[in-house]
Enzyme design. Structure first.
Site, PDB file in Angstrom:
ATOM      1  N   HIS A  56      12.188 -23.700 -15.005  1.00 50.82           N
ATOM      2  CA  HIS A  56      12.944 -24.812 -14.433  1.00 50.82           C
ATOM      3  C   HIS A  56      14.404 -24.536 -14.795  1.00 50.82           C
ATOM      4  CE1 HIS A  56       8.998 -26.653 -15.389  1.00 50.82           C
ATOM      5  NE2 HIS A  56       9.198 -27.384 -14.307  1.00 50.82           N
ATOM      6  N   ASP A  59      14.978 -25.275 -18.346  1.00 45.89           N
ATOM      7  CA  ASP A  59      14.320 -24.458 -19.379  1.00 45.89           C
ATOM      8  C   ASP A  59      15.296 -23.389 -19.860  1.00 45.89           C
ATOM      9  OD1 ASP A  59      12.010 -25.829 -18.766  1.00 45.89           O
ATOM     10  OD2 ASP A  59      11.205 -24.238 -17.487  1.00 45.89           O
ATOM     11  N   MET A  90       9.527 -16.784  -9.800  1.00 44.36           N
ATOM     12  CA  MET A  90       9.623 -18.131  -9.221  1.00 44.36           C
ATOM     13  C   MET A  90      10.643 -18.929 -10.022  1.00 44.36           C
ATOM     14  SD  MET A  90       8.378 -21.446 -10.078  1.00 44.36           S
ATOM     15  CE  MET A  90       6.697 -21.733 -10.639  1.00 44.36           C
ATOM     16  N   GLU A 183       4.194 -28.397  -4.524  1.00 44.14           N
ATOM     17  CA  GLU A 183       3.043 -28.559  -5.433  1.00 44.14           C
ATOM     18  C   GLU A 183       2.584 -30.012  -5.469  1.00 44.14           C
ATOM     19  OE1 GLU A 183       3.844 -26.915  -9.285  1.00 44.14           O
ATOM     20  OE2 GLU A 183       2.139 -27.941 -10.224  1.00 44.14           O
ATOM     21  N   LYS A 185       0.148 -33.244  -6.787  1.00 42.51           N
ATOM     22  CA  LYS A 185      -0.567 -33.756  -7.969  1.00 42.51           C
ATOM     23  C   LYS A 185      -0.880 -35.219  -7.691  1.00 42.51           C
ATOM     24  CE  LYS A 185      -0.193 -33.857 -13.024  1.00 42.51           C
ATOM     25  NZ  LYS A 185       0.649 -33.566 -14.196  1.00 42.51           N
ATOM     26  N   GLU A 219      -2.390 -26.214  -7.730  1.00 42.47           N
ATOM     27  CA  GLU A 219      -2.704 -26.020  -9.158  1.00 42.47           C
ATOM     28  C   GLU A 219      -4.135 -26.467  -9.438  1.00 42.47           C
ATOM     29  OE1 GLU A 219       0.120 -27.023 -12.244  1.00 42.47           O
ATOM     30  OE2 GLU A 219      -1.462 -28.008 -13.405  1.00 42.47           O
ATOM     31  N   HIS A 222      -4.587 -29.970 -10.833  1.00 41.68           N
ATOM     32  CA  HIS A 222      -4.199 -31.108 -10.002  1.00 41.68           C
ATOM     33  C   HIS A 222      -5.278 -31.484  -8.990  1.00 41.68           C
ATOM     34  CE1 HIS A 222       0.314 -30.179 -10.940  1.00 41.68           C
ATOM     35  NE2 HIS A 222      -0.410 -30.366 -12.019  1.00 41.68           N
ATOM     36  N   ASP A 247      -0.714 -22.016  -9.190  1.00 40.64           N
ATOM     37  CA  ASP A 247      -0.675 -22.388 -10.603  1.00 40.64           C
ATOM     38  C   ASP A 247      -2.097 -22.367 -11.146  1.00 40.64           C
ATOM     39  OD1 ASP A 247       2.035 -22.677 -10.530  1.00 40.64           O
ATOM     40  OD2 ASP A 247       2.065 -24.842 -10.933  1.00 40.64           O
ATOM     41  N   ASP A 257      -4.112 -34.709 -17.495  1.00 42.13           N
ATOM     42  CA  ASP A 257      -3.703 -33.347 -17.113  1.00 42.13           C
ATOM     43  C   ASP A 257      -3.791 -32.435 -18.346  1.00 42.13           C
ATOM     44  OD1 ASP A 257      -2.523 -31.177 -15.935  1.00 42.13           O
ATOM     45  OD2 ASP A 257      -0.515 -32.043 -15.858  1.00 42.13           O
ATOM     46  N   ASP A 259      -4.031 -28.863 -18.563  1.00 38.23           N
ATOM     47  CA  ASP A 259      -3.326 -27.563 -18.599  1.00 38.23           C
ATOM     48  C   ASP A 259      -3.999 -26.548 -19.512  1.00 38.23           C
ATOM     49  OD1 ASP A 259      -1.337 -28.219 -16.801  1.00 38.23           O
ATOM     50  OD2 ASP A 259       0.083 -28.883 -18.328  1.00 38.23           O
ATOM     51  N   ASP A 293       0.076 -21.794 -15.225  1.00 38.66           N
ATOM     52  CA  ASP A 293       0.805 -23.017 -15.580  1.00 38.66           C
ATOM     53  C   ASP A 293      -0.062 -23.807 -16.554  1.00 38.66           C
ATOM     54  OD1 ASP A 293       2.587 -25.033 -15.782  1.00 38.66           O
ATOM     55  OD2 ASP A 293       2.259 -25.873 -13.787  1.00 38.66           O
TER      56      ASP A 293
HETATM   57  C1  GCO Z   1       2.828 -30.474 -14.241  1.00 36.94           C
HETATM   58  C2  GCO Z   1       3.238 -29.468 -13.211  1.00 36.94           C
HETATM   59  C3  GCO Z   1       4.445 -28.651 -13.572  1.00 36.94           C
HETATM   60  C4  GCO Z   1       5.004 -27.899 -12.395  1.00 36.94           C
HETATM   61  C5  GCO Z   1       6.330 -27.327 -12.731  1.00 36.94           C
HETATM   62  C6  GCO Z   1       6.886 -26.464 -11.621  1.00 36.94           C
HETATM   63  O1  GCO Z   1       1.738 -31.001 -14.110  1.00 36.94           O
HETATM   64  O2  GCO Z   1       3.597 -30.753 -15.164  1.00 36.94           O
HETATM   65  O3  GCO Z   1       2.146 -28.645 -12.967  1.00 36.94           O
HETATM   66  O4  GCO Z   1       4.115 -27.782 -14.620  1.00 36.94           O
HETATM   67  O5  GCO Z   1       4.143 -26.886 -11.982  1.00 36.94           O
HETATM   68  O6  GCO Z   1       7.199 -28.366 -12.992  1.00 36.94           O
HETATM   69  O7  GCO Z   1       7.696 -27.186 -10.808  1.00 36.94           O
HETATM   70 MN    MN Z   2       2.049 -26.772 -11.956  1.00 38.39          MN
HETATM   71 MN    MN Z   3       0.268 -29.434 -13.828  1.00 38.83          MN
END
Ligand code: GCO
Ligand code: MN
Ligand code: MN
Length: 392
Positions: A56, A59, A90, A183, A185, A219, A222, A247, A257, A259, A293
Site C-alpha cells: 500500500h 506501507d 502489485m 477486490e 469482501k 481472495e 473473502h 489473494d 477474517d 488471513d 495475502d
Molecule cells: C483485507 C484485504 C487487504 C487487501 C489489501 C490490498 O481483508 O484486509 O484483503 O489485505 O487485499 O488492502 O488492497
Molecule cells: Mn486481500
Molecule cells: Mn483480506
C-alpha cells in the site's frame, strides 16, 4: 537431491509488506512483533524464494511524509529491489486506515472525502508505476456501512463507477502501463461492504468506461467468509478473462477474517484452486502473480513469520505437484471423461431449426439418466487419497 518444492521465479510468488510485516495486533490486543523495515522484508523475501513484493502507499511512505522523506524512502527501497532482484508485482492504495475515510472513500457522501480518496489513489498509482508495478489493486475496505439509514446504496455504486472511470483516464493520461484489479469482501471492517463478492464486481466492471483496463483480485478468505465456493468465483473470473491478480490465504467459514497461511484450512478447496490456476484440471492456466495475502499467527516471533511465508509457497507447490499427479492418473481421466465425448453438445451451442429438430428426435430416456451412477464418490475418494499422500 535438490528440493522439488523450493520456490523459483517462475512460480511468481509474492507477499505484501503488510503481510509478512504484520505485527500481530488484533482488536483485543497490542502487537506481538516489532515493525519491519521494508528493505529488511525485501532481503528476507528474496532469501525465502519469493519473486515479488506488493505494498500500500502507506506501507512504504507514511501518510503525510515530507517530499524529502518520501524521496529518501523510495530511493532506499529502489536500491533494495535492485540488490534482491525482487519485482514490484502489485501496488495498492490504503483508503481505509485514516479516520477521514471512516464512512467510505470513493463512496463517501462528502465530496471532500471523495476528492481526498481520488487524489491519494492517483499518488499511489504513480508511486507503484515508478517502482515497476503494472497492477493496482482497489480493495474498498471502508466502502460500506453499518446502517443504510442515510446513503442510498445505488449512489455508492454510481460514485464507485465515477472513481474508476476517473482513475482509468488518469492512467491513460499518464501513459502508465497499468491495469486495475478490484477486490471484493462481504464485511469487515464495515458491517456490510458494497460489491460484496467477486461476482458483484464482474458485473460492475462491464458498466465502466474502460472495462478492458479493469479485472478482479479475488481472495480465498473473502469469498469463504460469504460462504461461497472460492474455486467457482475464480473460475468465473478466469472464464471472463478478468483474473488479473489473486489473494491466496485460508479461512474457515463463519469466522472473522483470519488471513491464515495458504492451505491452513480447507485443503481440498486449496487443492482444487491450484488445479484451476495451474491448468491441470483442463483449460488454460493463470499466469499472474500468486500473492499470499495472509499473516503469521499472533503467537509467532519473526522466525515464525518466515516459517509462515515458506509454508505458503511450499504448500502451493506440493498441491501443484499433487494436482498434476491426480489429473494425469489414467483412472481419474477415465472417470472424468465418461460423459465428455459426445455429438450432442455441438447441437446445443447455436439455435437453428435443424438443431431443434435433431434434439427433439433424440430418444432420451429420463429415467435411465436419473438412475445412472456417476462414480463421484470414487473420484472424490481418489482425490482425497492423493491429498493424503497415499496414492501417486
Ligand atoms: C483485507 C484485504 C487487504 C487487501 C489489501 C490490498 O481483508 O484486509 O484483503 O489485505 O487485499 O488492502 O488492497
Ligand atoms: Mn486481500
Ligand atoms: Mn483480506
Amino acid at each position: 537431491m535438490s528440493d522439488p518444492y523450493a520456490p523459483t521465479a517462475d512460480d511468481r510468488f509474492t507477499f505484501g509488506l503488510w503481510t509478512v510485516g504484520n505485527p500481530g495486533a488484533d482488536p483485543f490486543g497490542r502487537p506481538t512483533r516489532k515493525p519491519m523495515e521494508p528493505v529488511h522484508v525485501l532481503r528476507k523475501l528474496a532469501e525465502a524464494g519469493a519473486w515479488g513484493v506488493n505494498f500500500h502507499d502507506e506501507d512504504l511512505v507514511p501518510f503525510g511524509a515530507s517530499p524529502g522523506e518520501r524521496e529518501e524512502i523510495i530511493g532506499r527501497f529502489k536500491a533494495g529491489l535492485e540488490e534482491t532482484g525482487l519485482v514490484v508485482s502489485m501496488s495498492t492504495t490504503n483508503l481505509f486506515s485514516h479516520p477521514a475515510f471512516k464512512d467510505g472513500a470513493f463512496t463517501a457522501d462528502d465530496p471532500a472525502v471523495r476528492a481526498l480518496a481520488v487524489t491519494k489513489a492517483m499518488d499511489a498509482i504513480d508511486l507503484g508505476a515508478s517502482l515497476g508495478s503494472h497492477i493496482h489493486v482497489f480493495w474498498g475496505g471502508r466502502e460500506g456501512c453499518e446502517t443504510d439509514a442515510r446513503r442510498d446504496p445505488r449512489q455508492a455504486i454510481k460514485r464507485m463507477r465515477s472513481a474508476m472511470d476517473f482513475l482509468c483516464d488518469y492512467v491513460l493520461e499518464r501513459e502508465h502501463e497499468m491495469v486495475f484489479a478490484l477486490e471484493a469482501k462481504p464485511n469487515e471492517p464495515r458491517g456490510d461492504i458494497y460489491f460484496s463478492t467477486t461476482g458483484h464486481l464482474l458485473h460492475f466492471i462491464t458498466t465502466l468506461e474502460h472495462p478492458e483496463m479493469v479485472g478482479v483480485n479475488p481472495e480465498v478468505a473473502h469469498e469463504t467468509m460469504a460462504g461461497l465456493s472460492f474455486v467457482h468465483s475464480v473460475a468465473q473470473a478466469m472464464e471472463a478473462g478478468k483474473l488479473f491478480h489473486i489473494d491466496l490465504n485460508a479461512q474457515n467459514i463463519g469466522r472473522f477474517d483470519q488471513d491464515l497461511r495458504f492451505g491452513a484450512a480447507d485443503l481440498k478447496g486449496a487443492f482444487n484452486l491450484v488445479r484451476l490456476l495451474e491448468g491441470t484440471m483442463g483449460g488454460f492456466a493463470y499466469h499472474g502473480p500468486r500473492h499470499f495475502d495472509a499473516h503469521a499467527y499472533r503467537t509467532e516471533d519473526e522466525e515464525g513469520v518466515w516459517e509462515f511465508a515458506r509454508g505458503c509457497m511450499r504448500t502451493y507447490k506440493i498441491l501443484a505437484e499433487r494436482a498434476r499427479a491426480f489429473d494425469t492418473d489414467p483412472e481419474v481421466i477415465g472417470l472424468r471423461q465418461e460423459f465428455q465425448e459426445d455429438f450432442v453438445s455441438p447441437l446445443l451451442i447455436d439455435y437453428s431449426p435443424e438443431a431443434e429438430a435433431a434434439l427433439r428426435e433424440m430418444a432420451i430416456d429420463p429415467d435411465a439418466l436419473g438412475a445412472r451412477g456417476l462414480h463421484l464418490e470414487k473420484l472424490d475418494q481418489i482425490m482425497t487419497e492423493y491429498l493424503l499422500g497415499v496414492r501417486d
